[in-house]
Design a protein around this motif. Structure first.
Motif, PDB file in Angstrom:
ATOM      1  N   VAL A 136     -34.647  18.754  77.142  1.00  0.00           N
ATOM      2  CA  VAL A 136     -35.262  18.213  75.930  1.00  0.00           C
ATOM      3  C   VAL A 136     -34.986  16.718  75.842  1.00  0.00           C
ATOM      4  CG1 VAL A 136     -35.117  18.177  73.397  1.00  0.00           C
ATOM      5  CG2 VAL A 136     -35.258  20.353  74.597  1.00  0.00           C
ATOM      6  N   ARG A 137     -33.732  16.331  76.098  1.00  0.00           N
ATOM      7  CA  ARG A 137     -33.358  14.917  76.018  1.00  0.00           C
ATOM      8  C   ARG A 137     -34.174  14.087  77.019  1.00  0.00           C
ATOM      9  NH1 ARG A 137     -29.081  12.341  73.640  1.00  0.00           N
ATOM     10  NH2 ARG A 137     -28.496  10.332  74.510  1.00  0.00           N
ATOM     11  N   GLY A 138     -34.297  14.557  78.233  1.00  0.00           N
ATOM     12  CA  GLY A 138     -35.098  13.855  79.237  1.00  0.00           C
ATOM     13  C   GLY A 138     -36.554  13.763  78.829  1.00  0.00           C
ATOM     14  N   TRP A 139     -37.077  14.868  78.286  1.00  0.00           N
ATOM     15  CA  TRP A 139     -38.463  14.896  77.826  1.00  0.00           C
ATOM     16  C   TRP A 139     -38.666  13.872  76.722  1.00  0.00           C
ATOM     17  CZ3 TRP A 139     -41.306  15.719  73.434  1.00  0.00           C
ATOM     18  CH2 TRP A 139     -42.648  16.053  73.590  1.00  0.00           C
ATOM     19  N   LEU A 140     -37.756  13.838  75.747  1.00  0.00           N
ATOM     20  CA  LEU A 140     -37.856  12.902  74.628  1.00  0.00           C
ATOM     21  C   LEU A 140     -37.816  11.450  75.093  1.00  0.00           C
ATOM     22  CD1 LEU A 140     -35.538  14.634  72.008  1.00  0.00           C
ATOM     23  CD2 LEU A 140     -38.009  14.301  71.799  1.00  0.00           C
ATOM     24  N   PHE A 141     -36.919  11.145  76.022  1.00  0.00           N
ATOM     25  CA  PHE A 141     -36.816   9.767  76.493  1.00  0.00           C
ATOM     26  C   PHE A 141     -38.048   9.359  77.302  1.00  0.00           C
ATOM     27  CE2 PHE A 141     -32.538   9.934  74.989  1.00  0.00           C
ATOM     28  CZ  PHE A 141     -32.216   8.626  74.704  1.00  0.00           C
ATOM     29  N   THR A 142     -38.622  10.280  78.015  1.00  0.00           N
ATOM     30  CA  THR A 142     -39.862   9.995  78.735  1.00  0.00           C
ATOM     31  C   THR A 142     -40.994   9.718  77.746  1.00  0.00           C
ATOM     32  OG1 THR A 142     -39.199  11.348  80.625  1.00  0.00           O
ATOM     33  CG2 THR A 142     -41.551  10.915  80.373  1.00  0.00           C
ATOM     34  N   VAL A 143     -41.093  10.547  76.729  1.00  0.00           N
ATOM     35  CA  VAL A 143     -42.124  10.352  75.704  1.00  0.00           C
ATOM     36  C   VAL A 143     -41.883   9.039  74.968  1.00  0.00           C
ATOM     37  CG1 VAL A 143     -43.050  11.248  73.528  1.00  0.00           C
ATOM     38  CG2 VAL A 143     -42.669  12.795  75.450  1.00  0.00           C
ATOM     39  N   ALA A 144     -40.637   8.752  74.601  1.00  0.00           N
ATOM     40  CA  ALA A 144     -40.307   7.505  73.893  1.00  0.00           C
ATOM     41  C   ALA A 144     -40.690   6.296  74.734  1.00  0.00           C
ATOM     42  CB  ALA A 144     -38.825   7.468  73.541  1.00  0.00           C
ATOM     43  N   ARG A 145     -40.424   6.356  76.024  1.00  0.00           N
ATOM     44  CA  ARG A 145     -40.795   5.255  76.924  1.00  0.00           C
ATOM     45  C   ARG A 145     -42.310   5.070  76.932  1.00  0.00           C
ATOM     46  NH1 ARG A 145     -42.468   4.689  82.115  1.00  0.00           N
ATOM     47  NH2 ARG A 145     -41.824   2.800  83.195  1.00  0.00           N
ATOM     48  N   ASN A 146     -43.049   6.170  77.017  1.00  0.00           N
ATOM     49  CA  ASN A 146     -44.511   6.090  77.006  1.00  0.00           C
ATOM     50  C   ASN A 146     -45.033   5.546  75.680  1.00  0.00           C
ATOM     51  OD1 ASN A 146     -44.616   7.098  79.598  1.00  0.00           O
ATOM     52  ND2 ASN A 146     -44.945   9.199  78.961  1.00  0.00           N
ATOM     53  N   VAL A 147     -44.438   5.954  74.582  1.00  0.00           N
ATOM     54  CA  VAL A 147     -44.827   5.446  73.262  1.00  0.00           C
ATOM     55  C   VAL A 147     -44.584   3.942  73.199  1.00  0.00           C
ATOM     56  CG1 VAL A 147     -44.195   5.473  70.800  1.00  0.00           C
ATOM     57  CG2 VAL A 147     -44.554   7.631  72.021  1.00  0.00           C
ATOM     58  N   ALA A 148     -43.424   3.496  73.710  1.00  0.00           N
ATOM     59  CA  ALA A 148     -43.101   2.066  73.696  1.00  0.00           C
ATOM     60  C   ALA A 148     -44.080   1.274  74.562  1.00  0.00           C
ATOM     61  CB  ALA A 148     -41.669   1.851  74.180  1.00  0.00           C
ATOM     62  N   ILE A 149     -44.426   1.798  75.709  1.00  0.00           N
ATOM     63  CA  ILE A 149     -45.386   1.122  76.594  1.00  0.00           C
ATOM     64  C   ILE A 149     -46.760   1.057  75.918  1.00  0.00           C
ATOM     65  CG2 ILE A 149     -46.678   1.363  78.762  1.00  0.00           C
ATOM     66  CD1 ILE A 149     -44.000   2.447  79.982  1.00  0.00           C
ATOM     67  N   ASP A 150     -47.182   2.167  75.302  1.00  0.00           N
ATOM     68  CA  ASP A 150     -48.462   2.176  74.582  1.00  0.00           C
ATOM     69  C   ASP A 150     -48.463   1.148  73.454  1.00  0.00           C
ATOM     70  OD1 ASP A 150     -49.304   4.207  76.244  1.00  0.00           O
ATOM     71  OD2 ASP A 150     -49.072   5.801  74.739  1.00  0.00           O
ATOM     72  N   ALA A 151     -47.368   1.072  72.699  1.00  0.00           N
ATOM     73  CA  ALA A 151     -47.266   0.113  71.591  1.00  0.00           C
ATOM     74  C   ALA A 151     -47.337  -1.320  72.110  1.00  0.00           C
ATOM     75  CB  ALA A 151     -45.975   0.335  70.808  1.00  0.00           C
ATOM     76  N   ASP A 152     -46.693  -1.573  73.239  1.00  0.00           N
ATOM     77  CA  ASP A 152     -46.729  -2.914  73.820  1.00  0.00           C
ATOM     78  C   ASP A 152     -48.138  -3.271  74.274  1.00  0.00           C
ATOM     79  OD1 ASP A 152     -45.355  -5.340  74.797  1.00  0.00           O
ATOM     80  OD2 ASP A 152     -45.962  -4.582  76.781  1.00  0.00           O
TER      81      ASP A 152
END
Length: 166
Positions: A60-76
């Motif tokens: 779950v933690r790995g999944w969340l950090f992967t999603v968070a990274r993708n969200v941050a890249i999308d926001a950028d």
């Protein structure tokens, strides 16, 4: 699983991982407010994909950090393609000081400039700056995406600034 079980699990995931995710996202965003928005989007995606979340906490933690990274890249990416937001208060430099002889003329210039905006720009500026609505409230009220609200506000304020400074 039923909704109650999912809700409890998402709440537990949020409790266990949100602080670490927020710290991680602050490094991407550079400021807390944007990072909190990205954290909210990450948790929303976890809710939307609750049936597909890994069963173990490390997964779950790995999944969340992967999603968070993708969200941050999308926001950028969105930040780079979206025009910079301009506050109406930036026009203060272009308008004469209150109670000065030129203030009445400046006010007339502003009224004229506002009237020359497109109707859609006037609507957005009226809601954002005169009524004090949030971008999300304006988007909902006018039935347009939040990015469109920001874009119309940006170009409308630019036009106002140009009109009163010329």
């Amino acid at each position: 699983m039923d909704d109650t079980h999912h809700r409890v699990r998402i709440e537990q995931i949020h409790t266990e991982h949100s602080l670490a995710l927020l710290r991680y996202l602050i490094r991407f965003a550079g400021e807390r407010h944007a990072a909190e928005d990205m954290l909210q989007e990450t948790m929303l995606r976890a809710w939307r994909h609750r049936d597909a979340l890994p069963g173990d906490e490390n997964g779950v933690r790995g999944w969340l950090f992967t999603v968070a990274r993708n969200v941050a890249i999308d926001a950028d990416r969105m930040r780079r393609v979206r025009p910079a937001e301009v506050a109406l208060t930036d026009l203060n430099d272009a308008v004469a000081a209150p109670d000065s002889p030129d203030s009445a003329l400046a006010a007339q210039d502003m009224v004229r400039a506002f009237a020359n905006l497109s109707e859609v720009q006037r609507d957005v500026i009226r809601h954002l700056y005169f009524r004090g609505d949030t971008v999300e409230e304006v988007a909902t009220r006018l039935g347009i995406p939040a990015g469109t609200v920001k874009s119309r506000a940006h170009y409308g304020v630019q036009a106002l600034r140009a009109a009163v400074s010329s």
